[in-house]
Write a protein that holds these residues in place. Structure first.
Motif, PDB file in Angstrom:
ATOM      1  N   ASP A  31      57.462  32.137  72.702  1.00 39.69           N
ATOM      2  CA  ASP A  31      57.148  32.452  74.093  1.00 39.69           C
ATOM      3  C   ASP A  31      55.633  32.385  74.238  1.00 39.69           C
ATOM      4  O   ASP A  31      54.905  32.969  73.427  1.00 39.69           O
ATOM      5  CB  ASP A  31      57.648  33.843  74.463  1.00 39.69           C
ATOM      6  N   TYR A  32      55.196  31.686  75.263  1.00 40.18           N
ATOM      7  CA  TYR A  32      53.769  31.428  75.455  1.00 40.18           C
ATOM      8  C   TYR A  32      53.355  31.700  76.890  1.00 40.18           C
ATOM      9  O   TYR A  32      54.171  31.669  77.808  1.00 40.18           O
ATOM     10  CB  TYR A  32      53.443  29.958  75.144  1.00 40.18           C
ATOM     11  N   ARG A  52      58.992  29.483  77.556  1.00 40.84           N
ATOM     12  CA  ARG A  52      59.826  29.703  76.363  1.00 40.84           C
ATOM     13  C   ARG A  52      60.228  28.340  75.807  1.00 40.84           C
ATOM     14  O   ARG A  52      60.780  27.515  76.533  1.00 40.84           O
ATOM     15  CB  ARG A  52      61.057  30.505  76.729  1.00 40.84           C
ATOM     16  N   ILE A  53      59.911  28.117  74.533  1.00 40.17           N
ATOM     17  CA  ILE A  53      60.253  26.855  73.877  1.00 40.17           C
ATOM     18  C   ILE A  53      61.186  27.161  72.717  1.00 40.17           C
ATOM     19  O   ILE A  53      60.872  27.989  71.850  1.00 40.17           O
ATOM     20  CB  ILE A  53      58.991  26.116  73.388  1.00 40.17           C
ATOM     21  N   GLY A  55      63.286  24.674  70.196  1.00 44.59           N
ATOM     22  CA  GLY A  55      63.560  23.280  69.861  1.00 44.59           C
ATOM     23  C   GLY A  55      62.888  22.402  70.894  1.00 44.59           C
ATOM     24  O   GLY A  55      61.701  22.573  71.178  1.00 44.59           O
ATOM     25  N   ASN A  56      63.630  21.492  71.501  1.00 40.62           N
ATOM     26  CA  ASN A  56      63.074  20.634  72.558  1.00 40.62           C
ATOM     27  C   ASN A  56      63.379  21.170  73.951  1.00 40.62           C
ATOM     28  O   ASN A  56      63.119  20.502  74.941  1.00 40.62           O
ATOM     29  CB  ASN A  56      63.604  19.206  72.412  1.00 40.62           C
ATOM     30  N   HIS A  57      63.941  22.377  74.032  1.00 41.68           N
ATOM     31  CA  HIS A  57      64.236  22.971  75.340  1.00 41.68           C
ATOM     32  C   HIS A  57      63.051  23.807  75.790  1.00 41.68           C
ATOM     33  O   HIS A  57      62.463  24.549  75.007  1.00 41.68           O
ATOM     34  CB  HIS A  57      65.497  23.849  75.270  1.00 41.68           C
ATOM     35  N   ILE A  58      62.705  23.679  77.080  1.00 35.96           N
ATOM     36  CA  ILE A  58      61.601  24.457  77.652  1.00 35.96           C
ATOM     37  C   ILE A  58      62.084  25.128  78.928  1.00 35.96           C
ATOM     38  O   ILE A  58      62.831  24.534  79.713  1.00 35.96           O
ATOM     39  CB  ILE A  58      60.359  23.566  77.939  1.00 35.96           C
ATOM     40  N   ALA A  59      61.676  26.373  79.123  1.00 36.09           N
ATOM     41  CA  ALA A  59      61.943  27.108  80.358  1.00 36.09           C
ATOM     42  C   ALA A  59      60.618  27.696  80.828  1.00 36.09           C
ATOM     43  O   ALA A  59      59.912  28.348  80.059  1.00 36.09           O
ATOM     44  CB  ALA A  59      62.967  28.208  80.126  1.00 36.09           C
ATOM     45  N   VAL A  60      60.283  27.441  82.082  1.00 35.25           N
ATOM     46  CA  VAL A  60      59.020  27.894  82.673  1.00 35.25           C
ATOM     47  C   VAL A  60      59.351  28.932  83.740  1.00 35.25           C
ATOM     48  O   VAL A  60      60.091  28.638  84.688  1.00 35.25           O
ATOM     49  CB  VAL A  60      58.249  26.715  83.306  1.00 35.25           C
ATOM     50  N   LEU A 114      51.129  20.680  75.895  1.00 34.97           N
ATOM     51  CA  LEU A 114      51.608  21.638  74.906  1.00 34.97           C
ATOM     52  C   LEU A 114      50.504  22.118  73.972  1.00 34.97           C
ATOM     53  O   LEU A 114      50.668  23.139  73.308  1.00 34.97           O
ATOM     54  CB  LEU A 114      52.749  21.022  74.089  1.00 34.97           C
ATOM     55  N   VAL A 115      49.394  21.424  73.934  1.00 34.94           N
ATOM     56  CA  VAL A 115      48.268  21.823  73.084  1.00 34.94           C
ATOM     57  C   VAL A 115      47.370  22.812  73.837  1.00 34.94           C
ATOM     58  O   VAL A 115      47.054  23.889  73.342  1.00 34.94           O
ATOM     59  CB  VAL A 115      47.473  20.599  72.602  1.00 34.94           C
ATOM     60  N   LYS A 116      46.991  22.449  75.070  1.00 34.13           N
ATOM     61  CA  LYS A 116      46.124  23.336  75.866  1.00 34.13           C
ATOM     62  C   LYS A 116      46.914  24.369  76.648  1.00 34.13           C
ATOM     63  O   LYS A 116      46.329  25.216  77.321  1.00 34.13           O
ATOM     64  CB  LYS A 116      45.278  22.493  76.823  1.00 34.13           C
ATOM     65  N   LYS A 117      48.250  24.276  76.610  1.00 33.67           N
ATOM     66  CA  LYS A 117      49.160  25.220  77.278  1.00 33.67           C
ATOM     67  C   LYS A 117      48.920  25.226  78.790  1.00 33.67           C
ATOM     68  O   LYS A 117      48.582  26.260  79.376  1.00 33.67           O
ATOM     69  CB  LYS A 117      49.075  26.601  76.662  1.00 33.67           C
TER      70      LYS A 117
END
Length: 122
Positions: A31-32, A52-53, A55-60, A114-117
């Motif tokens: 979680d980020y 929330r990441i 695997g390859n699933h993302i929820a914003v 995904l690096v700088k979020k």
């Protein structure tokens, strides 16, 4: 000769696609906090999202009061790497990987850094 070429294509095209789908994410499960940025005004202050990441699933999700985004789930999908733009996208369709345009104010899928979020929107 044509049969041989057809056989080679049948063998290697799925392998190439498979390698693309399995591109390694530059972020681990977790979680980020991601910063929201507007594509047309990247220096404008905005809110943060809970991302929330798994695997390859993302929820914003938005957990703040905001005039721009409602509280709750904003977007979810599959993280895919768009080769043409060299960007990670949130895919909701297998066709998104071949989109002509991504992110910003296009009709294409959303771009996430995904690096700088950073979660980018129009």
């Amino acid at each position: 000769m044509k049969s041989f070429l057809a056989l080679l294509l049948m063998l290697f095209v799925p392998l190439a696609y498979s390698a693309e789908v399995k591109k390694v994410l530059p972020i681990k499960n977790g979680d980020y906090q991601f910063q929201h940025k507007f594509a047309e005004h990247p220096d404008m202050e905005s809110i943060h999202f809970l991302v929330r990441i798994r695997g390859n699933h993302i929820a914003v999700s938005n957990v703040e009061n905001s005039d721009v985004f409602p509280k709750g789930l904003i977007e979810e999908g599959t993280l895919m790497f768009h080769e043409g733009d060299q960007e990670w996208i949130i895919s909701t369709s297998p066709n998104d990987i071949n989109a002509n345009e991504v992110g910003g104010c296009t009709d294409g899928p959303t771009v996430v850094d995904l690096v700088k979020k950073i979660y980018w929107s129009c």
